[in-house]
Motif scaffolding. Structure first.
Motif, mmCIF file in Angstrom:
data_model
loop_
_atom_site.group_PDB
_atom_site.id
_atom_site.type_symbol
_atom_site.label_atom_id
_atom_site.label_comp_id
_atom_site.label_asym_id
_atom_site.label_seq_id
_atom_site.Cartn_x
_atom_site.Cartn_y
_atom_site.Cartn_z
ATOM 1 N N UNK A 35 10.086 -1.139 1.944
ATOM 2 C CA UNK A 35 9.080 -2.457 1.766
ATOM 3 C C UNK A 35 7.800 -1.909 1.143
ATOM 4 N N UNK A 36 7.208 -2.233 0.059
ATOM 5 C CA UNK A 36 5.892 -2.009 -0.409
ATOM 6 C C UNK A 36 5.116 -2.426 0.761
ATOM 7 N N UNK A 37 4.137 -1.496 1.245
ATOM 8 C CA UNK A 37 3.198 -1.830 2.045
ATOM 9 C C UNK A 37 2.052 -1.122 1.878
ATOM 10 N N UNK A 38 0.768 -1.816 1.099
ATOM 11 C CA UNK A 38 -0.206 -1.029 0.544
ATOM 12 C C UNK A 38 -1.621 -1.793 1.056
ATOM 13 N N UNK A 39 -2.591 -0.778 1.634
ATOM 14 C CA UNK A 39 -3.897 -1.292 2.003
ATOM 15 C C UNK A 39 -4.985 -0.820 1.203
ATOM 16 N N UNK B 174 -7.992 -4.630 3.624
ATOM 17 C CA UNK B 174 -7.194 -5.545 3.303
ATOM 18 C C UNK B 174 -5.639 -5.230 2.831
ATOM 19 N N UNK B 175 -4.833 -5.778 3.462
ATOM 20 C CA UNK B 175 -3.236 -5.565 3.056
ATOM 21 C C UNK B 175 -3.153 -6.324 1.808
ATOM 22 N N UNK B 176 -2.649 -5.739 0.805
ATOM 23 C CA UNK B 176 -2.435 -6.334 -0.444
ATOM 24 C C UNK B 176 -1.317 -6.483 -0.887
ATOM 25 N N UNK B 177 -0.159 -5.990 -0.139
ATOM 26 C CA UNK B 177 1.275 -6.074 -0.257
ATOM 27 C C UNK B 177 1.905 -7.165 -0.990
ATOM 28 N N UNK B 178 1.335 -8.469 -0.374
ATOM 29 C CA UNK B 178 1.951 -9.852 -1.311
ATOM 30 C C UNK B 178 1.461 -9.948 -2.697
ATOM 31 N N UNK B 179 0.362 -9.562 -2.620
ATOM 32 C CA UNK B 179 -0.333 -9.656 -4.059
ATOM 33 C C UNK B 179 0.358 -8.539 -4.929
ATOM 34 N N UNK B 180 0.682 -7.556 -4.385
ATOM 35 C CA UNK B 180 1.608 -6.639 -5.426
ATOM 36 C C UNK B 180 2.643 -7.346 -5.901
ATOM 37 N N UNK C 45 -6.065 -8.100 -8.603
ATOM 38 C CA UNK C 45 -6.050 -8.018 -7.199
ATOM 39 C C UNK C 45 -7.347 -7.467 -6.518
ATOM 40 N N UNK C 46 -7.887 -6.449 -7.248
ATOM 41 C CA UNK C 46 -8.920 -5.778 -6.508
ATOM 42 C C UNK C 46 -10.398 -6.499 -6.878
ATOM 43 N N UNK C 47 -10.610 -6.648 -8.163
ATOM 44 C CA UNK C 47 -11.765 -7.174 -8.380
ATOM 45 C C UNK C 47 -12.107 -8.747 -7.443
ATOM 46 N N UNK D 52 0.484 4.246 0.141
ATOM 47 C CA UNK D 52 0.225 3.234 1.212
ATOM 48 C C UNK D 52 -1.154 2.870 1.232
ATOM 49 N N UNK D 53 -2.047 3.637 0.678
ATOM 50 C CA UNK D 53 -3.447 3.131 1.011
ATOM 51 C C UNK D 53 -4.257 3.786 -0.372
ATOM 52 N N UNK D 54 -5.365 2.777 -0.821
ATOM 53 C CA UNK D 54 -5.884 3.042 -2.034
ATOM 54 C C UNK D 54 -7.229 2.627 -1.655
#
Ligand SMILES: Nc1nc2c(c(=O)[nH]1)N[C@H]1C(S)=C(S)[C@@H](COP(=O)(O)O)O[C@H]1N2
Ligand SMILES: [Mo]
Length: 230
Positions: free
Chosen positions: A33-37, A46-52, A89-91, A161-163
């Motif tokens: 599962x995609x999991x990115x913070x 912020x966890x943005x996995x759902x937005x992705x 997503x970021x802005x 997993x992290x940006x």
């Protein structure tokens, strides 16, 4: 006739699992599962996995160029465009009025890389979760990876997993020799490394391909055997 590859590159035929040997035996814990913070200047962690997962998807066919001179043509990637991702997503998450310039990516196997935001905003830069129509395998970066086709393979981080977004360039300790990391690593300019002309590093790196492919294959087989026995 063979198509023209960038200077110093040769078609590899297959698409090998590849990297620096110290990563051969490191594997991601989460492959499903995609999991990115995200974090950084003007951004709360912020966890943005759902937005992705709810972002507009697209596919693209591009060539892949490893700095050691092997290339794989015509890979079809599926996922989201980095430019859309940054804007949508970021802005909206930016708190103060900051201008991001520099981005650091971190992977589940401990690998890191960085690029200037300007290079990431090119039309062919993607965050992907499929290759040739099927979910990414561990070999090629499951569950989610960065694709920057105009930059050497080492900027195309797997197991993301992290940006982190910054207003200024930062020092990034990548776990290998400093000269091996060019800040931009553009294939068209043969920016293979710093401290010498691109062609020089062709001859330094090319002899390493065969052994590295073997090492990564062997590590992968060992991983699958262990999975079977547990
Ligand atoms: N997380 C992670 N990303 C990585 C690497 C790695 O070892 N770990 N190796 C880099 C290098 S040097 C190359 S050439 C490509 C290889 O991608 P592939 O294994 O899908 O062929 O991944 C890049 N991204
Ligand atoms: Mo590479």
């Amino acid at each position: 006739m063979d198509k023209q590859l960038p200077k110093g590159q040769r078609e590899h035929g297959t698409f090998p699992r590849f990297g620096l040997s110290q990563y051969a035996n490191r594997f991601p814990d989460n492959i499903d599962e995609i999991k990115v913070t995200i974090s950084g200047d003007g951004l709360a962690e912020t966890d943005i996995s759902e937005a992705i997962k709810s972002s507009q998807r697209t596919t693209q066919t591009s060539d892949f160029h490893c700095v050691t001179t092997w290339s794989k043509s015509d890979l079809n990637w599926g996922g989201i465009k980095f430019k859309d991702f940054y804007e949508k997503v970021i802005v909206p998450n930016i708190q103060d009025s900051v201008t991001h310039k520099f981005v650091i990516f971190k992977a589940q196997d401990g690998y890191k890389t960085s690029l200037f935001l300007e290079d990431l905003m090119q039309d062919d830069v993607m965050l992907v979760d499929t290759l040739n129509g099927t979910p990414l395998t561990i070999e090629h970066g499951a569950p989610f990876r960065l694709i920057v086709p105009k930059h050497y393979g080492y900027k195309n981080l797997k197991h993301l997993y992290k940006i982190e977004f910054y207003t200024e360039k930062k020092k990034v300790k990548q776990g290998y020799l400093r000269f091996m990391d060019h800040p931009r690593a553009r294939v068209a300019h043969e920016e293979r490394a710093v401290g010498g002309p691109g062609w020089f590093f062709r001859y330094l790196y090319r002899p390493l391909i065969k052994g590295t492919v073997k090492e990564f294959d062997k590590a992968m087989k060992k991983y699958y055997l262990k999975q079977k026995s547990t």
